[in-house]
Design a protein around this motif. Structure first.
Motif, short mmCIF file in Angstrom:
data_model
loop_
_atom_site.label_atom_id
_atom_site.label_comp_id
_atom_site.label_asym_id
_atom_site.label_seq_id
_atom_site.Cartn_x
_atom_site.Cartn_y
_atom_site.Cartn_z
N GLY A 82 8.80 10.72 2.04
CA GLY A 82 9.36 8.98 2.20
C GLY A 82 9.18 8.17 3.47
O GLY A 82 9.19 8.39 4.28
N GLY A 83 9.47 6.67 3.11
CA GLY A 83 9.08 5.89 4.03
C GLY A 83 8.97 4.79 3.40
O GLY A 83 9.50 4.62 2.21
N ALA A 84 8.59 4.00 3.94
CA ALA A 84 8.35 2.79 4.00
C ALA A 84 7.16 2.02 3.12
O ALA A 84 5.95 2.32 3.76
CB ALA A 84 9.35 1.82 5.00
N ILE A 85 7.61 1.50 2.31
CA ILE A 85 6.27 1.75 1.48
C ILE A 85 6.15 -0.35 2.18
O ILE A 85 6.23 -1.93 1.64
CB ILE A 85 6.15 0.46 -0.04
CG1 ILE A 85 6.42 2.09 -0.66
CG2 ILE A 85 4.74 0.61 -0.89
CD1 ILE A 85 6.99 1.87 -2.37
N ARG A 86 4.54 -0.29 2.73
CA ARG A 86 3.93 -1.80 3.40
C ARG A 86 3.14 -2.39 1.95
O ARG A 86 2.02 -2.45 1.14
CB ARG A 86 3.12 -1.23 3.79
CG ARG A 86 3.37 -0.35 4.92
CD ARG A 86 4.33 -0.59 6.35
NE ARG A 86 4.08 0.16 7.86
CZ ARG A 86 5.37 0.16 7.74
NH1 ARG A 86 6.50 -0.67 7.72
NH2 ARG A 86 5.54 1.14 9.08
N THR A 87 4.57 -3.10 1.65
CA THR A 87 4.05 -4.04 0.59
C THR A 87 3.44 -4.68 0.01
O THR A 87 1.95 -5.11 -0.07
CB THR A 87 5.72 -4.45 -0.23
OG1 THR A 87 5.81 -5.97 1.14
CG2 THR A 87 6.49 -3.03 -1.03
N ARG A 88 2.67 -5.62 1.70
CA ARG A 88 1.53 -7.30 2.26
C ARG A 88 0.91 -6.64 1.77
O ARG A 88 -0.04 -6.51 0.79
CB ARG A 88 2.31 -7.53 3.10
CG ARG A 88 3.34 -8.30 2.42
CD ARG A 88 3.35 -9.87 1.59
NE ARG A 88 3.48 -9.77 0.01
CZ ARG A 88 3.63 -9.28 -1.07
NH1 ARG A 88 2.44 -10.20 -0.90
NH2 ARG A 88 3.81 -9.20 -2.19
N ALA A 89 0.98 -5.21 2.44
CA ALA A 89 -0.81 -4.40 2.48
C ALA A 89 -1.20 -4.55 1.19
O ALA A 89 -2.10 -3.75 0.84
CB ALA A 89 -0.56 -4.04 3.53
N ALA A 90 -0.17 -2.92 0.83
CA ALA A 90 -1.21 -2.80 -0.70
C ALA A 90 -1.14 -4.00 -2.20
O ALA A 90 -2.34 -3.74 -2.75
CB ALA A 90 0.61 -1.69 -1.60
N ILE A 91 -0.48 -5.16 -2.06
CA ILE A 91 -0.86 -5.79 -2.82
C ILE A 91 -2.59 -6.67 -2.85
O ILE A 91 -2.87 -6.39 -3.13
CB ILE A 91 0.44 -7.37 -2.61
CG1 ILE A 91 1.31 -6.45 -3.24
CG2 ILE A 91 -0.24 -8.21 -3.80
CD1 ILE A 91 2.05 -6.27 -5.16
N THR A 92 -2.00 -6.79 -1.06
CA THR A 92 -3.41 -7.19 -0.54
C THR A 92 -4.54 -6.09 -0.65
O THR A 92 -5.55 -6.92 -1.25
CB THR A 92 -3.01 -7.75 0.38
OG1 THR A 92 -2.56 -8.53 1.12
CG2 THR A 92 -4.26 -8.19 1.44
N THR A 93 -4.37 -5.41 -0.48
CA THR A 93 -5.39 -4.40 -0.68
C THR A 93 -5.49 -4.27 -2.28
O THR A 93 -7.41 -4.58 -2.63
CB THR A 93 -5.41 -3.44 -0.32
OG1 THR A 93 -4.88 -3.14 1.11
CG2 THR A 93 -6.38 -1.96 -0.75
N LEU A 94 -5.19 -3.83 -2.94
CA LEU A 94 -5.94 -3.94 -4.18
C LEU A 94 -5.81 -5.52 -4.86
O LEU A 94 -7.37 -5.10 -6.17
CB LEU A 94 -4.27 -3.79 -5.11
CG LEU A 94 -3.49 -1.71 -5.32
CD1 LEU A 94 -2.78 -1.54 -5.72
CD2 LEU A 94 -4.64 -1.00 -5.42
#
Length: 359
Positions: free
Chosen positions: A129-141
Motif C-alpha cells: 500500500g502507500g500514498a497515491i500521488r494524486t497530482r502526478a496521476a491527474i497531470t500525467t493522464l
C-alpha cells in the motif's frame, strides 16, 4: 466520457490504450472535483474479498503506468492500520492472497509511523500500500489525453432510437456510439434524465493538511486508525510528496440535501475541529494548526462506504461509488471493455453490491 476525475481519466486512457477514439467532457479542470487534493491512500484492505482482489489488480496497473510514464504514482512506504478491525481485514487479505500484509508490533508501528504517539494495540502493515500521488496521476493522464479533453459542462444526454447517444454540453451537441458517465455528484442527475434512479447518498467531507514539526522523515506510512485509542474510530492520513506535510481526515461525513445544502451547516466545522483535536492527541509530530483545507463532495452507496457499481441504460454507463481513486486504473479498464462491447464485469453490476462485507 463525462467527468474528468480520476475514474473518467483512467477510462479514457484505457480506451486510448485500445486504440478507440474518445472525447472527455469536464466542466472545470480535470481532477479538481471529488478527485481533488494532493494525496490518497492506496490500501488493499476491505471487508469484501472481491474488492481486495480488485484492488490487487489495480495496484498492478498503477505500477504499469508508473513505469510507462516514468513517474511515481504510489509511494512505497506502505499503510499502517491500527485497531481491531485491522485484524479482521487482515483475515480477508489472507483469504484472498497475493497481498503482502502482516501484523506488526509497537516497535515497528513507531518505525513506520514516526509521527504517531505511542501505540501498542493491534496493528497491520500493508507493505504494497502507500500514498497515491494524486497530482502526478491527474497531470500525467490529462497530458496523455490532451487533445481529447473538452472543457464544458454536459447539460443532457439522450439515447436515440438507433442506439446512439446525443450529448449536449454548454458549447456543443454531438452524437456518440457509447457514453460513460462518472461525474461525481452530477452522475445521479444525468441518470435521472434516462429514467434511472441511482441510490447515491450525497454528503460532504473535510480533509486538513498539517506540516511536520521537525525534519521530514525519510519514510512514513499512510495511517488508518479505527482503534478509538486517540478519541476517534475512523481516521485516515497520508503523507504528501516529500513527507514534510501530512493530510488527515475523518471518515465521518456531513449530511447534504439533494440540492447540495447542508442539513446542519455547523457539522462541517465540527469535523474540522475534531480532526485538529485528533492531530493534537495522536500525531504530536505535526504542527497542530492546519496549513490547507480540502472540502469535497462524497457520493456513496447504501451497502458500503467503499461500494462501487455501474448501471447500464442502453449505450450509456453510469458509475457511482466512494473511495474510488485507488480502484481507478482497473475500473477504467473494465469500463473501457464494457464500452467497446466486451460486457460489464459481473462484480460491477448493482446486484453484486461490490464492497459489501461478506458474511
Amino acid at each position: 466520457m463525462i467527468g474528468g476525475g480520476i475514474v473518467g481519466l483512467s477510462t479514457a486512457y484505457a480506451l486510448r490504450e485500445q486504440g478507440v477514439p474518445v472525447r472527455l467532457y469536464e466542466a472545470g479542470l480535470p481532477g479538481t472535483g471529488q478527485s481533488a487534493g494532493e494525496s490518497r491512500i492506496f490500501r488493499h484492505a476491505h471487508d469484501d474479498p472481491r474488492l481486495v482482489a480488485f484492488a490487487r489488480e489495480s495496484r498492478g496497473v498503477w505500477d504499469e503506468w508508473a513505469e510507462h510514464f516514468g513517474v511515481e504514482l504510489v509511494s512505497s512506504d506502505g499503510v499502517v492500520a491500527i485497531g481491531d478491525s485491522a485484524l479482521a481485514r487482515l483475515r480477508v487479505l489472507d483469504q484472498v492472497g497475493g497481498v503482502e500484509a502482516h501484523e506488526i508490533d509497537a516497535a515497528e508501528v513507531a518505525q513506520r509511523m514516526p509521527l504517531l504517539a505511542g501505540y501498542s494495540g493491534p496493528a497491520v502493515l500493508d507493505e504494497s500500500g502507500g500514498a497515491i500521488r494524486t497530482r502526478a496521476a491527474i497531470t500525467t493522464l490529462t497530458g496523455a489525453l490532451a487533445d481529447a479533453v473538452t472543457t464544458s459542462e454536459v447539460i443532457s444526454i439522450d439515447p436515440r432510437a438507433d442506439g446512439a447517444v446525443e450529448v449536449r454540453s454548454v458549447t456543443d451537441r454531438a452524437v456518440y456510439s457509447t457514453v460513460v458517465v462518472c461525474a461525481g455528484r452530477e452522475t445521479a442527475r444525468l441518470a435521472r434524465s434516462v429514467g434511472l434512479s441511482l441510490p447515491v447518498r450525497l454528503a460532504a467531507h473535510v480533509r486538513l493538511t498539517f506540516d511536520v514539526k521537525a525534519a521530514a522523515p525519510a519514510r512514513v506510512a499512510c495511517l488508518q486508525d479505527s482503534s478509538g485509542v486517540f478519541g476517534e474510530a475512523g481516521v485516515y492520513a497520508t503523507p504528501l510528496p516529500g513527507n514534510s506535510s501530512y493530510s488527515v481526515g475523518l471518515s465521518d461525513t456531513v449530511g447534504v440535501r439533494d440540492d447540495g445544502t447542508f442539513i446542519d451547516p455547523a457539522a462541517i466545522r465540527s469535523l474540522d475541529e475534531r480532526a485538529r483535536d485528533y492531530v493534537t492527541r495522536a500525531l504530536p509530530g505535526l504542527h497542530p494548526e492546519p496549513r490547507d483545507f480540502l472540502h469535497c463532495w462524497v457520493t456513496d452507496l447504501p451497502w458500503s462506504e467503499d461500494g462501487v457499481a455501474v448501471w447500464e441504460a442502453g449505450s450509456v454507463f453510469f458509475v457511482a461509488g466512494h473511495n474510488l481513486f485507488k480502484q481507478a486504473p482497473s475500473l477504467g479498464r473494465a469500463l473501457a471493455r464494457a464500452a467497446t462491447g466486451g460486457g460489464l464485469r459481473a462484480e460491477l453490476t448493482p446486484e453484486a453490491r461490490l464492497g459489501e462485507a461478506q458474511g
